[in-house]
Design a protein around this motif. Structure first.
Motif, PDB file in Angstrom:
ATOM      1  N   ALA A 153       0.806  -1.222   0.000  1.00 41.83           N
ATOM      2  CA  ALA A 153       0.000   0.000   0.000  1.00 41.83           C
ATOM      3  C   ALA A 153       0.836   1.267   0.000  1.00 41.83           C
ATOM      4  CB  ALA A 153      -0.934   0.018   1.212  1.00 41.83           C
ATOM      5  N   ALA A 154       2.065   1.211   0.513  1.00 39.76           N
ATOM      6  CA  ALA A 154       2.910   2.405   0.589  1.00 39.76           C
ATOM      7  C   ALA A 154       4.332   1.971   0.889  1.00 39.76           C
ATOM      8  CB  ALA A 154       2.394   3.363   1.662  1.00 39.76           C
ATOM      9  N   ALA A 155       5.267   2.904   0.748  1.00 43.08           N
ATOM     10  CA  ALA A 155       6.675   2.635   1.031  1.00 43.08           C
ATOM     11  C   ALA A 155       7.329   3.891   1.573  1.00 43.08           C
ATOM     12  CB  ALA A 155       7.401   2.150  -0.221  1.00 43.08           C
ATOM     13  N   SER A 156       8.260   3.694   2.523  1.00 44.63           N
ATOM     14  CA  SER A 156       8.995   4.820   3.094  1.00 44.63           C
ATOM     15  C   SER A 156      10.158   4.289   3.917  1.00 44.63           C
ATOM     16  CB  SER A 156       8.081   5.681   3.985  1.00 44.63           C
ATOM     17  OG  SER A 156       8.799   6.733   4.590  1.00 44.63           O
ATOM     18  N   GLY A 157      11.294   4.972   3.857  1.00 48.51           N
ATOM     19  CA  GLY A 157      12.420   4.630   4.713  1.00 48.51           C
ATOM     20  C   GLY A 157      12.942   3.220   4.550  1.00 48.51           C
ATOM     21  N   GLY A 158      12.834   2.649   3.346  1.00 49.86           N
ATOM     22  CA  GLY A 158      13.304   1.287   3.128  1.00 49.86           C
ATOM     23  C   GLY A 158      12.320   0.212   3.527  1.00 49.86           C
ATOM     24  N   LEU A 159      11.119   0.607   3.974  1.00 48.72           N
ATOM     25  CA  LEU A 159      10.095  -0.343   4.407  1.00 48.72           C
ATOM     26  C   LEU A 159       8.901  -0.308   3.453  1.00 48.72           C
ATOM     27  CD1 LEU A 159      10.104   0.475   8.227  1.00 48.72           C
ATOM     28  CD2 LEU A 159      10.986  -1.636   7.182  1.00 48.72           C
ATOM     29  N   ILE A 160       8.295  -1.475   3.242  1.00 47.42           N
ATOM     30  CA  ILE A 160       7.063  -1.590   2.468  1.00 47.42           C
ATOM     31  C   ILE A 160       5.917  -1.833   3.445  1.00 47.42           C
ATOM     32  CG2 ILE A 160       5.900  -2.720   0.543  1.00 47.42           C
ATOM     33  CD1 ILE A 160       8.550  -1.401  -0.185  1.00 47.42           C
ATOM     34  N   CYS A 161       4.853  -1.056   3.309  1.00 44.14           N
ATOM     35  CA  CYS A 161       3.667  -1.200   4.160  1.00 44.14           C
ATOM     36  C   CYS A 161       2.645  -2.058   3.421  1.00 44.14           C
ATOM     37  CB  CYS A 161       3.094   0.174   4.486  1.00 44.14           C
ATOM     38  SG  CYS A 161       1.582   0.139   5.472  1.00 44.14           S
TER      39      CYS A 161
END
Length: 439
Positions: A153-161
């Motif tokens: 659903a989203a991505a940020s800071g090297g993480l996938i949500c």
């Protein structure tokens, strides 16, 4: 800081990282260059570690095969601290096969395993495609630990949500695909169908916002509310307890939000406008979109920490050529300034391939990728160089058949460590186990 790395360092064998092809013609002269081992073998280890920390992820994982010490760097708190300090940011993209209405499983492949008794079992393994816009190279990466029934659903800071597909309270997973880490958040409090998701992971905090598609009955949804999750290194956290009402009669499309300057942005439809969620103030407002009556397939992207609106412009009753334009939101927060137009000859080619199906956009750093829906064709725009180029098709997709729905992507910054997820260890809430979901 060492405890953040040592307590829950995952096994490096949980990923599959397959190199793709590059369009650049690079001549390999390194193999032919004579290197005096009497010099190079005496380099101090701290200097070698600094060199390794600068390697891009594919080269880093290949280097781990050289010796035991390099292999163990992924478990070394000293090296990971150094990596966080000096490793350059890489503005890559991560693509997935687009969701199909038939299965609502985002680009998963089936793998068959045979047990000791001769019995076979089939498991769904999610697969993603990393794109390096600097070298124009594709890589394939798998997500074997993500259970079925979830979608990115989203991505940020090297993480996938990842958010659960099933209607109801949403389960959320944060995943670092390079090292195979998997961290679970507590489920949301309100039942929803396919809400929009905002996600921001910083060095010392995590923010998630789930908005819209409130299930007011088993047969109806309305865009009524937002609930947010926050945790930071200062010890403050809010587990979906902070809620706010969406603007009246808003019509936001289910999907991801864009985060710029501690605000989440998403498109509002009929007519077009931009919805803004202030994370700190827990409030929404609305911004008028430029040329809102003539826009087609508008998308919001983050480029160099600025909000960019990308859309096709079609004035059917005026003598104005059709075009694809980019606008930047100014510091005042309400004014848009046009910054670029696609060259007319290129737009005519783009429009012919797009054939009215629409397109999606994702931005990262100085790059903006424009993906034609239902197709493997995409354009890459470099804002600094004002250069447009077609992206080579992903070599890992079956161009046609089950892959005909095309790709959708996220801005992704590959990193081998995401210590911010260690903040979630503070929480004592008994999270739901995924053991019953994996099948």
């Amino acid at each position: 800081m060492e405890g953040a790395f040592n307590n829950s360092m995952p096994s490096p064998f949980s990923y599959t990282f397959t190199p793709g092809i590059s369009s650049a013609n690079v001549t390999d002269t390194v193999a032919n260059t004579w290197m005096d081992t009497r010099i190079w073998s005496k380099l101090p280890q701290p200097l070698i570690d600094r060199v390794i920390a600068f390697l891009p992820p594919p080269a880093f994982f290949r280097a781990r095969c050289v010796c035991k010490r390099w292999y163990s760097l992924l478990f070394s708190s000293n090296f990971l601290e150094l990596y966080i300090q000096i490793s350059p940011r890489r503005h890559w993209f991560l693509f997935f096969k687009h969701k199909s209405l038939k299965s609502y499983i985002c680009g998963n492949n089936s793998s068959t395993t045979r047990g000791s008794g001769g019995q076979t079992s089939t498991a769904n393994i999610f697969e993603g495609y990393l794109f390096d816009p600097y070298d124009i190279a594709w890589y394939r990466i798998s997500f074997p630990l993500v259970p079925s029934g979830f979608s990115p659903a989203a991505a940020s800071g090297g993480l996938i949500c990842w958010v659960s597909d099933e209607a109801g309270a949403k389960s959320i997973i944060l995943c670092n695909p390079l090292i195979g880490s998997l961290t679970q958040l507590p489920p949301t409090l309100r039942p929803r169908l396919f809400p929009s998701t905002g996600f921001k992971a910083g060095p010392s905090s995590i923010d998630v916002a789930i908005a819209g598609d409130d299930l007011i009955s088993p047969y109806a949804v309305k865009n009524l509310s937002t609930e947010s999750f926050h945790i930071d290194a200062g010890g403050f956290y809010s587990l979906w307890g902070t809620t706010s009402s969406l603007p009246r009669l808003c019509s936001l499309e289910s999907g991801q939000m864009v985060c710029v300057d501690d605000r989440f942005y998403c498109m509002n439809y009929n007519p077009f406008s931009v919805l803004v969620y202030e994370i700190a103030e827990n409030s929404w407002c609305k911004i008028q979109a430029p040329m809102r009556r003539f826009l087609r397939s508008p998308s919001l992207v983050d480029s160099m920490d600025k909000l960019i609106l990308v859309a096709a412009v079609e004035k059917s009753k005026l003598n104005v050529p059709k075009s694809l334009r980019l606008w930047s939101l100014q510091a005042c927060g309400t004014t848009w300034v046009e910054i670029e137009r696609m060259p007319q000859q290129l737009y005519q080619q783009f429009e012919e391939l797009e054939a009215g199906h629409g397109f999606d956009c994702v931005g990262h750093g100085k790059f903006i990728a424009i993906i034609i829906r239902g197709s493997d064709r995409a354009l890459l725009f470099d804002i600094f160089r004002k250069a447009w180029q077609w992206i080579p098709p992903c070599p890992y997709m079956n161009h046609g058949g089950e892959d005909a729905n095309g790709l959708h992507g996220f801005a992704y910054e590959p990193t081998v460590t995401t210590p911010v997820t260690g903040l979630l260890d503070q929480l004592t809430i008994p999270f739901q186990s995924f053991s019953g979901l994996i099948g």
